[in-house]
Design a protein around this motif. Structure first.
Motif, short mmCIF file in Angstrom:
data_model
loop_
_atom_site.label_atom_id
_atom_site.label_comp_id
_atom_site.label_asym_id
_atom_site.label_seq_id
_atom_site.Cartn_x
_atom_site.Cartn_y
_atom_site.Cartn_z
N LYS A 112 37.57 -35.87 -2.40
CA LYS A 112 37.26 -36.00 -3.67
C LYS A 112 38.02 -35.07 -4.66
O LYS A 112 38.62 -35.40 -5.72
CB LYS A 112 35.55 -36.01 -3.93
CG LYS A 112 35.14 -35.61 -5.33
CD LYS A 112 33.69 -35.24 -5.49
CE LYS A 112 33.12 -34.50 -6.60
NZ LYS A 112 31.91 -34.19 -6.48
N TRP A 113 38.08 -33.92 -4.35
CA TRP A 113 38.71 -32.89 -5.12
C TRP A 113 40.29 -32.95 -5.14
O TRP A 113 40.89 -32.86 -6.07
CB TRP A 113 38.28 -31.49 -4.66
CG TRP A 113 37.01 -31.34 -5.45
CD1 TRP A 113 35.89 -31.50 -4.72
CD2 TRP A 113 36.84 -30.30 -6.48
NE1 TRP A 113 34.72 -30.82 -5.52
CE2 TRP A 113 35.33 -30.49 -6.78
CE3 TRP A 113 37.62 -29.90 -7.53
CZ2 TRP A 113 34.72 -29.80 -7.48
CZ3 TRP A 113 36.88 -29.38 -8.36
CH2 TRP A 113 35.64 -29.31 -8.88
N ARG A 116 41.23 -35.51 -7.41
CA ARG A 116 41.28 -34.98 -8.83
C ARG A 116 42.65 -34.35 -9.17
O ARG A 116 42.92 -34.24 -10.48
CB ARG A 116 39.94 -33.94 -9.12
CG ARG A 116 38.79 -34.66 -9.01
CD ARG A 116 37.56 -33.76 -9.15
NE ARG A 116 36.26 -34.39 -9.55
CZ ARG A 116 35.27 -33.83 -9.79
NH1 ARG A 116 35.10 -32.54 -9.57
NH2 ARG A 116 34.02 -34.53 -10.04
N GLY A 119 43.64 -28.51 -11.74
CA GLY A 119 43.32 -28.58 -12.92
C GLY A 119 41.88 -27.97 -13.24
O GLY A 119 41.10 -27.47 -12.21
N ILE A 120 41.01 -28.21 -14.39
CA ILE A 120 39.74 -28.05 -14.61
C ILE A 120 38.87 -29.15 -14.24
O ILE A 120 39.15 -30.03 -14.90
CB ILE A 120 39.73 -27.12 -15.89
CG1 ILE A 120 40.62 -26.13 -16.12
CG2 ILE A 120 38.18 -26.78 -16.23
CD1 ILE A 120 40.52 -24.97 -15.11
N HIS A 121 37.91 -29.09 -13.62
CA HIS A 121 37.05 -30.26 -13.17
C HIS A 121 35.51 -30.03 -13.24
O HIS A 121 35.22 -28.41 -13.22
CB HIS A 121 37.44 -30.61 -11.93
CG HIS A 121 38.88 -31.23 -12.03
ND1 HIS A 121 39.27 -32.33 -12.58
CD2 HIS A 121 39.73 -30.66 -11.32
CE1 HIS A 121 40.72 -32.54 -12.31
NE2 HIS A 121 41.05 -31.48 -11.37
N PRO A 122 34.63 -30.70 -13.35
CA PRO A 122 33.06 -30.39 -13.31
C PRO A 122 32.84 -29.81 -11.96
O PRO A 122 33.19 -30.23 -10.82
CB PRO A 122 32.69 -31.82 -13.46
CG PRO A 122 33.41 -32.63 -14.42
CD PRO A 122 34.61 -31.95 -13.81
N ASP A 123 32.06 -28.86 -11.90
CA ASP A 123 31.65 -28.13 -10.55
C ASP A 123 30.69 -28.88 -9.94
O ASP A 123 29.57 -28.31 -9.60
CB ASP A 123 31.32 -26.73 -10.77
CG ASP A 123 31.04 -25.64 -9.71
OD1 ASP A 123 31.66 -26.09 -8.65
OD2 ASP A 123 30.15 -24.76 -9.95
N ASP A 124 30.67 -30.25 -9.85
CA ASP A 124 29.63 -30.94 -9.54
C ASP A 124 29.21 -31.16 -7.82
O ASP A 124 28.55 -31.95 -7.72
CB ASP A 124 29.77 -32.45 -9.99
CG ASP A 124 31.16 -33.15 -9.88
OD1 ASP A 124 31.87 -32.53 -9.07
OD2 ASP A 124 31.53 -33.77 -10.41
N PRO A 135 32.75 -25.72 -15.91
CA PRO A 135 33.73 -26.37 -14.90
C PRO A 135 34.30 -25.24 -14.29
O PRO A 135 34.18 -24.16 -14.53
CB PRO A 135 34.58 -27.05 -15.86
CG PRO A 135 34.73 -26.44 -17.03
CD PRO A 135 33.24 -26.03 -17.50
N PHE A 138 40.74 -26.01 -10.04
CA PHE A 138 41.05 -26.48 -8.58
C PHE A 138 42.27 -26.51 -8.62
O PHE A 138 43.17 -26.82 -9.17
CB PHE A 138 40.30 -27.85 -8.45
CG PHE A 138 40.89 -28.42 -7.05
CD1 PHE A 138 40.05 -28.09 -5.88
CD2 PHE A 138 41.96 -29.50 -6.85
CE1 PHE A 138 40.44 -28.30 -4.67
CE2 PHE A 138 42.02 -29.99 -5.68
CZ PHE A 138 41.39 -29.56 -4.56
N TYR A 168 35.33 -24.96 -4.24
CA TYR A 168 35.17 -25.98 -5.18
C TYR A 168 33.90 -26.87 -4.19
O TYR A 168 33.24 -27.76 -5.05
CB TYR A 168 36.35 -26.71 -5.16
CG TYR A 168 37.20 -27.27 -3.94
CD1 TYR A 168 36.43 -28.32 -2.92
CD2 TYR A 168 37.94 -26.21 -3.59
CE1 TYR A 168 37.38 -28.47 -1.88
CE2 TYR A 168 38.39 -26.51 -2.22
CZ TYR A 168 38.32 -27.80 -1.57
OH TYR A 168 38.97 -27.77 -0.22
#
Length: 464
Positions: A112-113, A116, A119-124, A135, A138, A168
């Protein structure tokens, strides 16, 4: 709390960039259950090889393996292992890699990561993520890049183990601590490991991981040397710093907000282990403080820290050193102007950024000198002019009456008769003693030579 990776300046030694090739790894699955304690006995670690490859440089080849390490009752840990090539036993360097994104595990979270991208992504992927969560950044890596970072150690016939904390992917403090312990357990059972010459290296969150890797190491593989750059060493003090000290120092609302947004993902992971803010009844930080480290770490550590670090304040390292000066040796990068906290961004300090090449030179030099064989040439990389620029700042601090006595041991280390300084800009080689004499002469106007530099420096730096 990221810190620049150990960019391998030493590549110019070979006149050619090393290359690495990796076979397709096998898929894997994972389940997560973290214990209340981190056992220090070797215990059991199941090792599964997911892939392999090799680093090719200067007509030589260094094979590596991509490993899944499983300790019963814990989430799986992933590592890249360069086994020693020489017969018998060899020194080992363990690199802590908290943020590097890996795509070869077979786990859905890594796929998944990887999709992506940087960059900057939601810490979901963190289980406590929700509305209002900040966020995270990564940064993907590859076995090739890890091979390049490992090259300077491999060139000295050291083995290298890179252990991935995968920030992450979620988890908590205990999960990261377990990852590092799994790496140490692996070294306890891996063949050809010189258990008396193991080093550990990490910066920032990876510095915390390096300290705890040593604290929890099985008795048979306690590292003989460690280097930590701007390490997080006391989580109770860190929560207090962000929650109460920063607001007392920083009056600008926008800058305060930057701090809160930056630390929010870290606080979620800290609170998942400790139960909340240390001032809250029922929380438990007993295993996450400088006092715990001072009582647990037997490894001598060199700690480098900028005194304008706004992420992990230098006061935390000073407190750790004060509790166990026989274990923790600091070297501080000292800023000379008056500090304005409202204009300093959340980072590890301006001098650490400005002198990052020197940080690499001193860190690698310390590890290589401590782990190298008695008669072995030890190549320490530097970039042209960088050590001199740093020493000019040291001299200016000295002229202001600052205590710069922590610099001399680092310089003397580079004058070890085994050390050869490699100018990564020019590809030239020079004995360490001759190089340090040259730089001291240029900054202090002295007339030191390769044969006199050690005796002259032993009492301290020249008078400015």
């Amino acid at each position: 709390m990221r810190i620049l990776p150990t960019t391998l300046l030493a590549l110019s030694l070979l006149g050619t960039l090393p290359t690495a090739c990796c076979s397709n790894p096998s898929p894997s699955t994972n389940s997560c259950q973290t214990p209340d304690e981190t056992p220090t006995d070797p215990g059991t670690v199941q090792v599964t090889q997911l892939g392999s490859g090799q680093l090719n440089a200067a007509g030589q080849t260094w094979p590596y393996q991509l490993l899944k390490l499983e300790v019963p009752g814990r989430a799986a840990t992933y590592a890249q292992w360069f086994p020693p090539r020489k017969p018998g036993v060899s020194p080992i360097v363990m690199l802590t890699k908290p943020y590097d994104g890996i795509a070869w595990t077979g786990e859905a979270v890594d796929a998944k990561w990887a999709a992506r991208g940087a960059g900057i992504h939601p810490d979901d992927s963190e289980p406590h993520h929700g509305p209002g969560s900040s966020p995270i950044a990564f940064t993907p890596t590859t076995p090739d890049l890890i091979a390049g970072e490992s090259f300077i150690y491999l060139f000295h016939d050291f083995g290298v183990l890179a252990v991935f904390g995968r920030f992450y992917a979620g988890g908590d403090l205990q999960n990261d601590r377990d990852d590092m312990n799994a790496g140490m357990r692996f070294l306890a059972q891996a063949p050809n490991v010189d258990t008396a010459r193991i080093g550990v290296f990490g910066g920032s969150w990876g510095g915390y991981e390096a300290l705890y890797a040593a604290a929890d190491a099985p008795a048979t593989v306690v590292p003989s040397v460690g280097v930590a750059l701007s390490p997080l060493s006391d989580f109770a003090a860190e929560v207090d710093y962000v929650s109460r000290v920063v607001p007392s120092r920083v009056s600008a609302p926008a800058m305060r907000s930057r701090y809160q947004q930056f630390f929010e993902p870290y606080f979620r992971r800290i609170y998942a282990t400790t139960g909340g803010d240390p001032v809250t009844p029922g929380t438990d930080y007993t295993r996450w403080t400088a006092a715990h480290l001072a009582a647990s770490v037997q490894t001598p550590f060199l700690i480098l820290h900028d005194d304008w670090d706004t992420l992990i304040p230098v006061e935390h390292t000073r407190a750790l050193v004060a509790q166990a000066p026989q274990r923790f040796t600091p070297m501080y990068f000292q800023n000379l102007p008056a500090v304005d906290w409202n204009t300093l961004p959340p980072d590890h300090g301006p001098l650490l950024t400005q002198h990052v090449n020197v940080v690499i030179t001193l860190s690698l030099g310390h590890l290589i000198v401590k782990l190298g064989a008695a008669e072995q040439p030890l190549y320490v990389p530097h970039a042209q002019g960088t050590v001199r620029a740093w020493l000019q700042g040291v001299r200016a601090a000295q002229a202001q009456g600052r205590d710069v006595s922590d610099v001399v041991p680092r310089l003397l280390e580079l004058t070890d008769p085994r050390v050869v300084m490699l100018d990564a800009s020019l590809g030239t080689l020079q004995p360490g003693a001759a190089f340090i004499a040259q730089e001291i002469n240029a900054v202090w106007g002295t007339s030191l030579t390769e044969t006199t530099v050690r005796s002259v420096l032993a009492p301290g730096l020249p008078t400015p």
